[in-house]
Design a protein around this motif. Sequence first.
Motif, PDB file in Angstrom:
ATOM      1  N   LEU A 595      -2.991 -51.782  24.897  1.00  7.79           N
ATOM      2  CA  LEU A 595      -4.403 -52.324  24.689  1.00  7.79           C
ATOM      3  C   LEU A 595      -4.811 -52.301  23.116  1.00  7.79           C
ATOM      4  CD1 LEU A 595      -6.472 -50.852  27.690  1.00  7.79           C
ATOM      5  CD2 LEU A 595      -5.113 -52.842  27.685  1.00  7.79           C
ATOM      6  N   PRO A 596      -5.056 -53.722  22.862  1.00  7.28           N
ATOM      7  CA  PRO A 596      -5.231 -53.829  21.188  1.00  7.28           C
ATOM      8  C   PRO A 596      -6.256 -53.021  20.762  1.00  7.28           C
ATOM      9  CG  PRO A 596      -4.798 -55.924  22.247  1.00  7.28           C
ATOM     10  CD  PRO A 596      -4.860 -55.036  23.368  1.00  7.28           C
ATOM     11  N   GLU A 597      -6.301 -52.467  19.650  1.00 10.89           N
ATOM     12  CA  GLU A 597      -7.565 -51.651  19.143  1.00 10.89           C
ATOM     13  C   GLU A 597      -7.576 -52.104  17.792  1.00 10.89           C
ATOM     14  OE1 GLU A 597      -9.402 -49.360  20.136  1.00 10.89           O
ATOM     15  OE2 GLU A 597      -8.418 -48.537  21.841  1.00 10.89           O
ATOM     16  N   ARG A 598      -8.861 -52.753  17.400  1.00 11.57           N
ATOM     17  CA  ARG A 598      -9.148 -53.458  16.104  1.00 11.57           C
ATOM     18  C   ARG A 598      -8.639 -52.430  15.136  1.00 11.57           C
ATOM     19  NH1 ARG A 598     -12.710 -57.512  15.230  1.00 11.57           N
ATOM     20  NH2 ARG A 598     -13.531 -57.255  17.178  1.00 11.57           N
ATOM     21  N   GLY A 599      -7.937 -52.773  14.145  1.00  6.23           N
ATOM     22  CA  GLY A 599      -7.563 -52.125  12.800  1.00  6.23           C
ATOM     23  C   GLY A 599      -6.728 -51.104  13.177  1.00  6.23           C
ATOM     24  N   GLY A 600      -5.888 -50.739  14.069  1.00  6.66           N
ATOM     25  CA  GLY A 600      -5.000 -49.459  14.140  1.00  6.66           C
ATOM     26  C   GLY A 600      -4.075 -50.164  15.116  1.00  6.66           C
ATOM     27  N   LEU A 601      -3.352 -48.917  15.716  1.00  4.78           N
ATOM     28  CA  LEU A 601      -2.218 -48.770  16.744  1.00  4.78           C
ATOM     29  C   LEU A 601      -3.038 -49.318  18.223  1.00  4.78           C
ATOM     30  CD1 LEU A 601       0.107 -46.063  15.710  1.00  4.78           C
ATOM     31  CD2 LEU A 601       0.238 -48.662  15.262  1.00  4.78           C
ATOM     32  N   PRO A 602      -2.183 -50.046  19.140  1.00  4.69           N
ATOM     33  CA  PRO A 602      -2.605 -50.023  20.531  1.00  4.69           C
ATOM     34  C   PRO A 602      -3.030 -49.024  21.045  1.00  4.69           C
ATOM     35  CG  PRO A 602      -0.427 -50.832  20.069  1.00  4.69           C
ATOM     36  CD  PRO A 602      -0.713 -50.288  18.874  1.00  4.69           C
ATOM     37  N   ARG A 603      -3.811 -49.021  22.246  1.00  2.00           N
ATOM     38  CA  ARG A 603      -4.225 -47.795  22.784  1.00  2.00           C
ATOM     39  C   ARG A 603      -3.107 -48.001  24.223  1.00  2.00           C
ATOM     40  NH1 ARG A 603      -7.949 -47.338  27.171  1.00  2.00           N
ATOM     41  NH2 ARG A 603      -8.967 -49.307  26.170  1.00  2.00           N
ATOM     42  N   GLU A 604      -2.286 -46.656  24.157  1.00  2.00           N
ATOM     43  CA  GLU A 604      -1.387 -46.845  25.264  1.00  2.00           C
ATOM     44  C   GLU A 604      -1.860 -45.876  26.411  1.00  2.00           C
ATOM     45  OE1 GLU A 604       3.531 -45.401  25.299  1.00  2.00           O
ATOM     46  OE2 GLU A 604       2.209 -45.334  23.469  1.00  2.00           O
ATOM     47  N   THR A 605      -1.688 -46.591  27.547  1.00  2.00           N
ATOM     48  CA  THR A 605      -2.343 -45.851  28.607  1.00  2.00           C
ATOM     49  C   THR A 605      -1.490 -46.145  30.000  1.00  2.00           C
ATOM     50  OG1 THR A 605      -4.316 -45.482  29.999  1.00  2.00           O
ATOM     51  CG2 THR A 605      -3.883 -47.747  29.517  1.00  2.00           C
ATOM     52  N   SER A 606      -1.636 -45.044  30.923  1.00  2.00           N
ATOM     53  CA  SER A 606      -0.596 -45.118  32.101  1.00  2.00           C
ATOM     54  C   SER A 606      -1.156 -46.109  33.261  1.00  2.00           C
ATOM     55  CB  SER A 606      -0.214 -43.865  32.409  1.00  2.00           C
ATOM     56  OG  SER A 606       0.760 -43.871  33.445  1.00  2.00           O
ATOM     57  N   ARG A 607      -0.442 -46.628  33.987  1.00  2.00           N
ATOM     58  CA  ARG A 607      -1.008 -47.267  35.270  1.00  2.00           C
ATOM     59  C   ARG A 607       0.205 -47.272  36.283  1.00  2.00           C
ATOM     60  NH1 ARG A 607      -5.186 -47.368  33.171  1.00  2.00           N
ATOM     61  NH2 ARG A 607      -6.333 -49.008  32.782  1.00  2.00           N
ATOM     62  N   VAL A 608      -0.181 -47.361  37.365  1.00  2.00           N
ATOM     63  CA  VAL A 608       0.635 -47.238  38.554  1.00  2.00           C
ATOM     64  C   VAL A 608       0.622 -48.608  39.403  1.00  2.00           C
ATOM     65  CG1 VAL A 608       1.335 -46.396  40.898  1.00  2.00           C
ATOM     66  CG2 VAL A 608       0.671 -44.758  38.836  1.00  2.00           C
ATOM     67  N   ILE A 609       1.528 -49.547  39.468  1.00  2.00           N
ATOM     68  CA  ILE A 609       1.262 -50.526  40.443  1.00  2.00           C
ATOM     69  C   ILE A 609       2.208 -50.551  41.647  1.00  2.00           C
ATOM     70  CG2 ILE A 609       3.302 -51.778  39.214  1.00  2.00           C
ATOM     71  CD1 ILE A 609       1.391 -54.378  39.501  1.00  2.00           C
TER      72      ILE A 609
END
Length: 809
Positions: A595-609
């Motif tokens: 998920l894009p974060e303003r001015g930094g690296l993207p926020r990496e988060t886990s999901r299950v589908i």
Amino acid sequence: MNIQLSYQWLQEYAKTDLAPEEFARRLSLSGPAVERIHRPADHLNHVVVGRIAEIRPHPNANRLAVTIVDVGKELLEIVCGGTNLSIGQKVAVAKVGSVVRWHGEGEPIVLGEAEIRGVKSFGMIAASDEISLADFFPAKGEKEILDLSFLEKVPAGTPLAEALGLADVVFDVEVTTNRPDAMSAIGMAREAAAICGAKFQQKRVAERSKMPSLPSKDKLGLTVEVKEKTLCPRYEAVVVDGVHVGPSPWWLRRRLAQAGIRSVNNIVDITNYVMLELGQPMHAFDYHALQERTIVVRAAKPKETITTLDGNTYTFAGGELVIADKARPVAIAGVMGGQATGVSSTMTAVVFEAATFDAVSVRRTARALNVHSDASLRFEKGLSTEGTAAALARAVQLAREIAGGSPASGVKDVRAAAYAPKTYKFRPAKAAELIGAPVPAAKQFSMLSALGCAMKGRGAVVDVTIPWWRDSDIEGERDLVEEVARIWGYHNLPSLLPAGVPPIRPEDPLLAFEDSVRDVLAGAGWTEAISNSMVADDAHEKAGIEGDAVRLANPLTADLAVLRTHLLPSLLHIVAQNQEAVPSSAVFEIGNVYLPERGGLPRETSRVIVASWGASPDGEQFLRVKGAVTRLAEALAAGWSWGVPGSCSMLPAKSAHSGRRIDLKIGEAAAGTLAEVHPATLARFGIETRVAVAVLDPRTFVTHPARPAYLPPPHFPGVKRDLAFFAAERATHAALLAAIRGAHPLVAEVELFDVFRGKGVPDDKKSMAYHIVYRAADRTLTAAEAEEAHAAVVAALTHNKVFAASIRE
């Protein structure tokens, strides 16, 4: 990167008598790994050099000839269909017992005596592809036998492997990316000398790196300009005149073929040979084809084009490093030369180039144009500026030896800055401590010296100067310690258990949850999918997912251009790719979204589908996924429930069918969304079947873990009754289940086993059927008690106006 290296070539620079297998073992333990050992001579048993003494027509076949061939101690009569036979010609004779492939095709066979159209034949006059020599001697015409007339001094009867110098061993060696110095015969010999204790032939290296005498004044003028010194820190060139372009001598062709490189002509072969021997890529230009006899190293201009040696034309975007003359680009720097100034059979003067190019620049250009070469693979690893002089000298030596040329200019050497060797502090005692073995200081110095390092002093702290061929690899004292450790031999380190109690790292709850998901779903027969974290530009839009995504600056392909913000596009791509071969299936994936974060690296988060696809006339796919998620929730979450979709829905409204979507809650927190994918979304992915998915948030499960409770098995039997009834469509299973369980304290178990709509069922209702078990904890129920409890359940259902239930007869 793998290289193929002749053992005989390596032994020219590292004097060793080790058996090939032992040499390979030692090298693999402490340096580059030998993956395979090839023995070219194994294919040539019973194959000898023969001389054709007589040729006469075959009495029964117009396209065959009967030959008498001298093979040393005897004359053999052989029937042959070769189109290039001549008396006195030297040929490869496969005697009876040799292994050949007829016409180079099919499985190998053992050759025996044969009768061909009524004439006995005692062997075969072989073509190169019939005895596995096609790489060394490509056939020029159909049914052409291998002509060995160049072996003028080799007597008939000599084993072919011996005559051709193929009684050798070729090692297939894996060289790691950080060791471009080992991607050459001399580099590998230096490694071998240090590891095996062999003597490195430094004097021979020096002799073959010495430039022949140059003219005091240029006979043929050449101007070299480097406009991009950051991308080309050193460029050397020299003109050699009076060359005769033609085939290379056999020894040179053999070395190239053993390394997997095709022979072109003597000038091109020289550049390839120097690259294999010294590790420095080179290029050769036709001197007279260079406009104004000038070489300019510059950035390409937008829309400039070049036709390269492989016949392809490339258009530059602008900024790529090129070698140009005064009019046009003549080579893609570090990648490939151009046709306009390439070596031709009529060329008489050649410009040899040896240069150093920036590794990142070469890699970017090669990828942008999708053109790669042996040279670019080496430049991409990072080469030293100090390798060019020896390579240029070696090329001039070989040109004088095999092409008859002589230097016609001085060496044009343009460099960005003088070379400054790297020096680091080294502590032998600290090295032994880090290695964990009592390696004597003197032994450490000896090892580093064998690798080419120069040392000042022999005390507790030593200044170690790194050799130029390792200046991009060794970056400090720790790297020097690693060099000592590997030459000493990791296999020689003592095998000791560590003292004390090893630290116990706390279990990562998120990883534990992911493992549990795999156990539950795989145990239920679901298949785990693993997809790429990068998706196509339009994948999110097709899936109905809004918002920005992180774009890759240099994607490998357009299909892998952005980081996914949701697992749905990846899942639908899997369905689209598999729906034809697998019409119905159930899969799950545990993966990260970005998920894009303003001015930094993207926020990496886990999901299950969790997903299921296939025919679904009555919502089977939806119920299938719901069952799987229910099973997960029961096993892994506390206080979970299904509810109508809220603002925290994990599937965008555009993606899901509006009437077939529910949320999973754990406590008051949203844990996931279950829905059938909207038909319009499926159509955009080319999916022709129905798909149901559930997207879950692992963090919610982790913060609300299930707390297992033990219940003893019942001591008394239960009374099982089935109850079937009509209920209003608005009556949900959850509400009915709660009503049945709350109707009487003796209700112990409730299980839904049938839902039916159709013939015999009122239009506004559905037929539902449950198994109900009545049980008491302290006694066996009487029939009257069970009947009383069952009547209470019936009353709870039929008296509820929302359910509008009526018992089926």
